[in-house]
Design a protein around this motif. Sequence first.
Motif, short mmCIF file in Angstrom:
data_model
loop_
_atom_site.label_atom_id
_atom_site.label_comp_id
_atom_site.label_asym_id
_atom_site.label_seq_id
_atom_site.Cartn_x
_atom_site.Cartn_y
_atom_site.Cartn_z
N LYS A 56 0.96 -1.07 -0.10
CA LYS A 56 0.17 0.00 -0.05
C LYS A 56 0.76 1.03 0.12
CE LYS A 56 -3.43 2.38 2.64
NZ LYS A 56 -4.30 2.36 3.93
N THR A 58 1.00 5.31 0.35
CA THR A 58 0.45 6.59 0.62
C THR A 58 1.18 7.97 0.22
OG1 THR A 58 -0.73 5.45 2.65
CG2 THR A 58 -0.51 7.91 2.55
N THR A 60 1.59 11.64 0.14
CA THR A 60 1.66 12.72 1.37
C THR A 60 2.01 14.14 0.54
OG1 THR A 60 3.99 12.55 1.92
CG2 THR A 60 2.46 11.42 3.20
N PHE A 142 -3.04 5.61 -2.19
CA PHE A 142 -4.01 6.24 -1.14
C PHE A 142 -3.45 7.69 -0.77
CE2 PHE A 142 -4.90 6.97 3.16
CZ PHE A 142 -6.34 6.87 3.20
N ASP A 144 -3.75 10.67 2.19
CA ASP A 144 -4.06 10.94 3.38
C ASP A 144 -4.64 12.52 3.38
OD1 ASP A 144 -4.97 11.29 5.70
OD2 ASP A 144 -2.80 10.61 6.74
#
Length: 464
Positions: A56, A58, A60, A142, A144
């Motif tokens: 996964k 993420t 930022t 993903f 955030d």
Amino acid sequence: MHGGQGLRLLLLLLTGGLGVQGRNQEERLLKELMSNYDPHLRPAEREADVVNVSLKVTLTNLISLNEREEALTTNVWIEMQWCDYRLRWDPKDYEDLWVLRVPSTMVWRPDVVLENKSQTYSTNEINLQLSQEDGQTIEWIFIDPEAFTENGEWAIRHRPAKMLLNEAVPAEEAGHQKVGFYLLIQRKPLFYVINIIAPCVLISSVAILIYFLPAKAGGQKCTVAINVLLAQTIFLFLVAKKVPETSQAVPLISKYLTFLLVVTILIVINAVVVLNVSLRSPHTHSMACGVRKVFLQHLPQLLRMHMRPLARAAVQDTRPHLQNGSSGWSITTGEEAALRLPHSELLFRQRTRLVQAVLEKLEKGPEPGSSQELCGSLKQAAPAIQACVQACNLITRARRQQNHFDSGSEEWFLVGRVLDRVCFLVMLSLFICGTAGIFLMAHYNQVPALPFAGDPRPYLPTSD
């Protein structure tokens, strides 16, 4: 007072004892787990077992894109999950201790490194797969929302994650597997519109306005056009420092600047041609009937140009030969007539005085004994009268030649005006159509609705 202090001390001792006991449980668990643990061995109970590793990513921050070096700089967190059977324990044996955090160097880790393009792995040992949350496979990068920082130049349109496996080859024979994470980004054009595109359009429109200068002002036209050309060259140089040095594709901004350079060069060429036509004269060029008919009759009507009708010269022979009986000099061209015209006027004034004296005698009437004198005066004035008539003819023909010369020069000037208007309309149409065409190319050059052509899956969470 002493009782309260004793109770407080007892509570502190109990709390400290529980903390020491908690730390002792973690230490005891860590010591027991790591007693026979080898971090270099793959966590497989049997040799044929394959370790499933879930990935996964993420995002930022999307920091920047170096277009010249073709390098994308981002900040991402890589989350990997796998099951290591050697790190199992019963929480009841350790006072319901469910989570144990240890340094990553103490445990086995899959040899996974995120690279710009791809990374291959052996399917016989590790099976890469995308992470799952709430029974849904996360087939996207993903983001955030609390930690992500929006980029001011680029907007993220798609962020799919895809397993890149050859379906024609069985999994046990594939040898290698790939997981690809993609970022489909689109430039936010406001910065370039304000700082590059708008100045280029305004500067290029100045080059179009040079057609409003007179047709004979070719020097001023070329000066303005060359200044615009230099400004466009500076913009092209600035853009060339940012775009990648590749021949596989040309950015639209480079195409537009090149188009503006071509239009400006054509304007300079038009100014030179129009200036050449406007400064022609009957001495250097003879205008054909077809040119006169097209540029002085048909085109002015089509272009709605208001021009004063030309007065055609009465003299058709442009090389007359006049002979002065008294002095014997001749005129062959309009330039020679202009040079000898002052001498003719002086001769005309001298002869006029003699004729005036004879006419005064005739007005007084015949006097006795003056008939013979009058006849002698007329005989004497006959050559002067003839010279006056010839001088008048000379002046008339010289004036007609000058009118013919001026009329021919004005015709060439009007042809230059019409040609200038035609070039203005052509260049204006080319500039507007080219600018609109390239801007429409940029408008329709959008990120597709789906990240992969032919794949109906959006690779986005349902909430997006």
